[in-house]
Design a protein around this motif. Structure first.
Motif, PDB file in Angstrom:
ATOM      1  N   GLY A 111       0.808  -1.288   0.128  1.00 59.00           N
ATOM      2  CA  GLY A 111       0.040   0.001   0.044  1.00 59.00           C
ATOM      3  C   GLY A 111       0.743   1.141  -0.205  1.00 59.00           C
ATOM      4  O   GLY A 111       0.354   2.038  -0.562  1.00 59.00           O
ATOM      5  N   ARG A 115       0.081   2.479  -3.480  1.00 64.89           N
ATOM      6  CA  ARG A 115      -0.877   3.252  -3.326  1.00 64.89           C
ATOM      7  C   ARG A 115      -2.096   1.980  -3.276  1.00 64.89           C
ATOM      8  O   ARG A 115      -1.995   0.469  -3.746  1.00 64.89           O
ATOM      9  N   PHE A 116      -3.396   2.221  -2.798  1.00 65.17           N
ATOM     10  CA  PHE A 116      -4.420   1.184  -2.713  1.00 65.17           C
ATOM     11  C   PHE A 116      -5.448   1.225  -3.763  1.00 65.17           C
ATOM     12  O   PHE A 116      -6.467   0.702  -4.046  1.00 65.17           O
ATOM     13  N   GLU A 217      -4.860  -4.832  -6.464  1.00 61.74           N
ATOM     14  CA  GLU A 217      -4.735  -4.006  -5.578  1.00 61.74           C
ATOM     15  C   GLU A 217      -4.231  -4.576  -4.113  1.00 61.74           C
ATOM     16  O   GLU A 217      -4.560  -5.593  -4.284  1.00 61.74           O
ATOM     17  N   PRO A 218      -3.592  -4.041  -3.275  1.00 56.87           N
ATOM     18  CA  PRO A 218      -3.065  -4.689  -2.322  1.00 56.87           C
ATOM     19  C   PRO A 218      -3.888  -5.878  -1.576  1.00 56.87           C
ATOM     20  O   PRO A 218      -3.506  -6.888  -1.158  1.00 56.87           O
ATOM     21  N   SER A 219      -5.241  -5.523  -1.503  1.00 53.21           N
ATOM     22  CA  SER A 219      -6.061  -6.565  -0.772  1.00 53.21           C
ATOM     23  C   SER A 219      -6.626  -7.548  -1.654  1.00 53.21           C
ATOM     24  O   SER A 219      -7.396  -8.524  -1.135  1.00 53.21           O
TER      25      SER A 219
END
Lengths: 297, 251
Positions: A111, A115-116, A217-219
């Motif tokens: 993140g 970035r997210f 994305e990170p998740s």
């Protein structure tokens, strides 16, 4: 019927990713007898490396994937050396807490660096449909993902069964003490397992977000890890083939239940994976293809 | 130079072929000390047995020699101090250890178990050695593709021994090979040890509770009690020793 087939096809393509992450979980399980909760986040991190190489450095996507897998393997080997090896392998709690810590570290680091916001991932496979029956379409993406999974499991099987390091890895996962007494250096052998798992994970995350419907994305891998852990448990935790069949099965169950069981909305589909996990642990703890823990006394 | 000849050594000329020389061996598990200063030796080509009751420290002695526990004292193998050396390196120097119970790799096939035994070797005669041990233990050949975990207790013990021999050890450590096996199988197993010792010259250090059996194939023996050697001698004299007869032979 067409709708059913359509859901099956969807299930296969998701299931293939679950299968690959499950494969990575199985490799770590065989090495260290624990579930690496950070496996999904490590894979996500690797996929970001691939994305950056491909979009910002202009590296061809498949070369970027190979480089990303190599970097991930080094990270995996480093983690084993610094955070796993110093601890008693028989004491699982500290190790589990370490993998949970790694889960947070990789998520946060990704993140901070990237970035997210979701980012589109470069296409890895041809677009369009390979087959279609009415609404049921089998995309080239699905075909290629399944082929990739089969190739990976084939190569891993060869590596484990035909090479010296593969023999050492199987020996250590079977009986650590006897392996050591045969002159196998246990530390580097387990490190090899971690490196291999990290590389497979990065490939898995890459092909997952290469799906035209998803972005990176990170998740993105957090949900995948739950499905994959269920898949690995269903397959038996220590069986490579079991991980693949478990992954595809979980993908299909998810896809079909969401379509046909009206009281389970899409948002709750994760619960189906957890339900499968619970059922397996209650009724067949060794999974479909796992080695039962039997000891003669 | 620290190579002084100890005048107390019974047979000074034999030091040339002294394969294992253990002095003042102390060790245990964490705060529990099991071995309280053991002195023993094994000459090249010998079969030496360590007798003792449960908990006397027999297994711990072998674990100390092969580097599995932390120890104090001196363990000299082939003229070289090996106390404190890593397990994997001790194997490479020529010490193979068949641990108590089933020292096999249960998920691996018989053939793979033997390959693991030869893991530290670099030469090309691994397949020839495997064929040799298949001749000694034909039942392993019959079951070569079976998982080791599916073999009977006796077969697993043969496999564990064959696996250890695949490393071409100069010293073979055997930890209670008779444990949990039927008497007839045990007789056969021990006869085979003696034959292997005669034919290949492999030196053996055997830890046993079954004194009659072990002394039957041994050249010399030691008796340990509470982590100390209380009796030693050649096998024939130990078999006739009154204390041994009472304690271990049940006569």
């Amino acid at each position: 019927m067409e709708l059913f087939i359509a859901r099956l096809f969807d299930g296969i393509s998701n299931g293939a990713t679950y299968a690959l992450i499950a494969l990575a979980l199985v490799l770590i399980y065989k090495a260290t007898t624990l579930i690496n909760f950070a496996q999904g986040e490590m894979a996500m991190f690797g996929a970001f490396i691939v994305l950056v190489l491909a979009t910002e450095r202009g590296v061809p996507i498949w070369l970027a994937v190979v480089i990303g897998m190599a970097i991930s393997a080094l990270i995996g080997a480093g983690i084993e050396r610094t955070l796993i090896r110093p601890f008693d392998p028989a004491d699982h709690l500290p190790l589990v807490i370490i993998t949970l810590g790694l889960f947070l570290v990789f998520g946060a680091t990704a993140g901070i660096i990237w970035r997210f916001d979701p980012r589109p991932f470069p296409r890895m496979f041809p677009t369009g449909n390979a087959l279609s029956f009415g609404v049921a379409t089998l995309t080239w993406y699905t075909v290629c993902v399944v082929l990739t999974v089969l190739i990976v499991v084939g190569l891993l099987t060869l590596l484990l069964n035909k090479t010296k390091i593969g023999l050492a890895f199987r020996a250590v996962s079977s009986n650590l003490e006897s392996s050591e007494l045969s002159g196998i250096r246990v530390g580097p052998t387990l490190q090899f397992g971690w490196a291999l798992a990290a590389a497979v994970g990065t490939l898995a995350a890459s092909i997952y977000v290469a799906n035209p419907l998803f972005q990176l994305e990170p998740s993105v891998m957090a949900r995948v890890l739950i499905y994959s852990a269920s898949a690995a448990a269903l397959g038996g935790l220590d069986s490579l083939g079991g991980a693949i069949i478990g992954g595809i099965a979980i993908g299909m169950v998810q896809s079909i239940i969401v379509q046909y069981v009206p009281f389970i909305p899409n948002e709750l589909s994760l619960a189906t994976a957890v339900a499968v996990l619970v059922l397996v642990l209650v009724f067949k703890p060794s999974g479909l293809f796992g080695t039962p823990q039997v000891e003669r006394v | 130079m620290s190579d002084e000849v100890d005048p107390a050594t019974e047979t000074p000329p034999a030091t040339a072929q002294r394969l294992l020389d253990v002095r003042g061996l102390r060790g245990g598990y964490g705060p529990i000390q099991v071995l309280h200063g053991l002195d023993f030796h094994v000459d090249a080509g010998e079969v030496v047995v360590i007798l003792g009751a449960n908990g006397a420290g027999k297994t711990t002695t072998l674990r100390a020699v092969s580097g599995m526990i932390e120890i104090a004292g001196s363990v000299v193998f082939d003229g070289e101090e090996i106390a404190g050396t890593k397990k994997a390196d001790i194997v490479r120097k020529g010490v193979a250890h068949v641990p108590q119970g089933r020292g096999t790799l249960p998920e691996l096939s018989v053939v793979d178990n033997l390959r693991v035994g030869a893991y530290s070797r670099k030469d090309k005669q691994v397949d020839a050695d495997m064929a040799k041990w298949f001749e000694v233990y034909p039942v392993l050949h019959e079951r070569r593709d079976q998982r080791a975990g599916s073999l009977s207790g006796g077969e697993q013990q043969m496999l564990a021994v064959a696996r250890a021999l695949m490393s071409r050890p100069r010293l073979l450590l055997l930890d209670e090979p008779s444990l949990g096996l039927a008497p007839l199988i045990v007789q056969d197993l021990f006869q085979r040890f003696r034959e292997i010792n005669k034919e290949t010259g492999t030196t053996m250090l055997v830890v046993e509770q079954n004194a009659r059996l072990a002394l039957g194939i041994a050249d010399r023996g030691y008796v340990i009690e509470s982590g100390q050697i209380i009796l030693q001698g050649d096998a024939a004299s130990l078999i006739d020793d009154d204390a041994i007869r009472k304690a271990y032979l049940g006569v």
